[in-house]
Design an enzyme around this catalytic site. Structure first.
Site, PDB file in Angstrom:
ATOM      1  CG  ASP A 168      18.141  23.861  11.793  1.00  0.00           C
ATOM      2  OD1 ASP A 168      17.866  24.078  10.589  1.00  0.00           O
ATOM      3  OD2 ASP A 168      17.427  24.263  12.729  1.00  0.00           O
ATOM      4  CD  GLU A 186      29.655  36.675  24.360  1.00  0.00           C
ATOM      5  OE1 GLU A 186      30.379  35.687  24.636  1.00  0.00           O
ATOM      6  OE2 GLU A 186      30.046  37.654  23.718  1.00  0.00           O
TER       7      GLU A 186
HETATM    8  P1  ADP Z   1      15.493  27.930  17.965  1.00  0.00           P
HETATM    9  O1  ADP Z   1      16.185  26.694  18.430  1.00  0.00           O
HETATM   10  O2  ADP Z   1      14.127  28.057  18.552  1.00  0.00           O
HETATM   11  O3  ADP Z   1      15.537  28.081  16.471  1.00  0.00           O
HETATM   12  P2  ADP Z   1      17.667  29.842  18.186  1.00  0.00           P
HETATM   13  O4  ADP Z   1      18.716  29.443  19.156  1.00  0.00           O
HETATM   14  O5  ADP Z   1      17.954  29.611  16.742  1.00  0.00           O
HETATM   15  O6  ADP Z   1      16.277  29.164  18.608  1.00  0.00           O
HETATM   16  O7  ADP Z   1      17.331  31.380  18.408  1.00  0.00           O
HETATM   17  C1  ADP Z   1      16.285  32.023  17.673  1.00  0.00           C
HETATM   18  C2  ADP Z   1      16.678  33.454  17.321  1.00  0.00           C
HETATM   19  O8  ADP Z   1      16.929  34.212  18.514  1.00  0.00           O
HETATM   20  C3  ADP Z   1      17.964  33.559  16.515  1.00  0.00           C
HETATM   21  O9  ADP Z   1      17.704  33.448  15.129  1.00  0.00           O
HETATM   22  C4  ADP Z   1      18.449  34.958  16.870  1.00  0.00           C
HETATM   23  O10 ADP Z   1      17.752  35.919  16.117  1.00  0.00           O
HETATM   24  C5  ADP Z   1      18.023  35.112  18.328  1.00  0.00           C
HETATM   25  N1  ADP Z   1      19.110  34.743  19.248  1.00  0.00           N
HETATM   26  C6  ADP Z   1      19.378  33.480  19.684  1.00  0.00           C
HETATM   27  N2  ADP Z   1      20.433  33.455  20.514  1.00  0.00           N
HETATM   28  C7  ADP Z   1      20.876  34.737  20.609  1.00  0.00           C
HETATM   29  C8  ADP Z   1      21.973  35.364  21.316  1.00  0.00           C
HETATM   30  N3  ADP Z   1      22.802  34.646  22.085  1.00  0.00           N
HETATM   31  N4  ADP Z   1      22.151  36.703  21.166  1.00  0.00           N
HETATM   32  C9  ADP Z   1      21.309  37.408  20.385  1.00  0.00           C
HETATM   33  N5  ADP Z   1      20.272  36.885  19.702  1.00  0.00           N
HETATM   34  C10 ADP Z   1      20.036  35.556  19.799  1.00  0.00           C
HETATM   35 MG    MG Z   2      17.187  28.342  15.330  1.00  0.00          MG
HETATM   36 MG    MG Z   3      16.879  25.156  17.080  1.00  0.00          MG
END
Ligand code: ADP
Ligand code: MG
Ligand code: MG
Length: 367
Positions: free
Chosen positions: A170, A114
């Protein structure tokens, strides 16, 4: 009568076995046609991949794209999202996970979820100062998500579903996302780890301490992790306590943006925990020295005076999360209750008449 009873029992047993077999065979994982997925704009970048806003079947979605080097992170995140009963109102809603060959022919790995319009909590706090109720809502909903993730659930009604206790490992304000209604979801399960199994957990021989502990973001690392002194005889408890330490730092970030806690409603600009003390890119040794050796924590502002009942309650909750002694920390479940109590208290200070700052749409974020 006895024969009839036995017959009925036997039929019942057969039927039960058939259903059980079907339940085990069923492919509960949704599969999507990645050709129908359109990536529109990049909205984030973490350590392991780029995150895009996209469209799938006319719905807006977010897509994390991971390359081959970080495949393990993808596999882990997919495994966790696919566990039974992981879906929860305060955990990112998972839609699908797919492997495909990218534009350059190299494999890429997609997690479709989402889309949350405010982006990460860190982004939200940068753009918005909040009233007490909103700050409490952010903190309480996040804690609800963590408390749920940590819980082990056996549900017998529905063909015996089992959710192990899971540690996030994390937790920080970039791995929490904010919904339009200002509730949070816990996100980025790439490093999450199952802590329990149905039968007593047998630790694998190669699970040595370092691979279990040395993950996460330095800034948010608990003292026992920084010191390599984590007690893994009960690693279920130990890894939950590590998450709760990080939770305390995230609370600090949330309430430092609460208008009611500052004179004239002037909350200072957003800062990450320990940013004032350690800057933007502290090394492992910096954090280790400051947090584990000197036992320092983010500083509470002078405005948070202890003569206010609410502020002293708030400080107590934060301090009981980031306690040096891991055993003295709250459990996520207790923290959830404490936050609910805080939420029910009225705003302590001057409620600012002014509304939010202008920026609403999240900007591209990099970790
Ligand atoms: P990673 O595992 O590379 O750290 P994340 O899942 O933490 O990746 O996502 C990195 C960034 O992308 C998040 O800090 C946020 O800013 C943005 N983001 C991730 N998922 C979503 C989402 N479902 N909706 C909006 N922004 C998102
Ligand atoms: Mg992350
Ligand atoms: Mg990550």
């Amino acid at each position: 009568l006895l024969v009839a009873l036995l017959y009925a029992l036997r039929q019942g047993y057969k039927q039960w076995k058939r259903k059980k077999g079907r339940a085990a065979e069923a492919q509960p994982y949704p599969s999507i046609d990645t050709n129908k997925l359109m990536l529109i704009e990049q909205i984030g970048r973490g350590r392991y991949g780029a995150v895009w806003k996209g469209v799938l079947d006319e719905c807006t979605v977010a897509v994390k794209v991971t390359s081959l080097e970080n495949r393990q992170n993808f596999l882990n995140e997919r495994e966790i999202y696919r566990l039974p009963l992981v879906a929860h109102g305060n955990i990112t809603r998972f839609i699908a996970a797919e492997e495909r060959s990218g534009p350059d022919g190299r494999p890429e790995f997609l997690v479709v979820m989402e889309y949350y319009q405010h982006g990460s909590l860190s982004n939200f706090l940068t753009n918005n100062a909040s009233e007490w109720e909103c700050s409490c809502r952010l903190a309480h909903s996040l804690t609800r998500g963590l408390s749920y993730l940590h819980s082990e659930i056996v549900k017998n009604g529905d063909y015996d579903q089992y959710k192990p206790a899971i540690a996030h490992r994390d937790l920080n304000s970039r791995n929490v996302l904010v919904r339009a209604d200002h509730s949070c979801v816990l996100s980025d399960l790439g490093l999450a780890m199952k802590l329990t199994r149905r039968s007593p957990v047998q630790r694998g021989g190669d699970d040595d301490t370092s691979t279990i502990c040395e993950v996460g973001t330095f800034r948010y690392m608990a003292p026992e992790v920084l010191d390599g002194a984590i007690d893994l005889t009960d690693y279920e408890t130990a890894l939950k306590q590590v998450d709760v330490y990080s939770l305390g730092l995230v609370y600090w970030e949330i309430f430092m943006r609460c208008r009611n806690l500052f004179p004239e409603g002037r909350a200072p600009p957003y800062e990450m925990a320990l940013q004032a003390e350690l800057g933007n890119h502290p090394s492992f040794e910096d954090v280790q020295h400051f947090v584990a050796r000197e036992r320092q924590r983010p500083r509470f502002p002078d405005a948070w005076r202890d003569d206010s009942f609410m502020i002293s309650c708030l400080k107590a909750v934060i301090e009981e999360c980031w306690e040096h002694d891991a055993d003295a920390r709250l459990t996520a479940n207790c923290a959830e209750e404490r936050l609910a109590e805080l939420q029910s208290l009225r705003s302590p200070g001057p409620a600012a008449a002014t509304t939010d700052t202008t920026a609403a749409a999240p900007t591209m974020e990099t970790n």
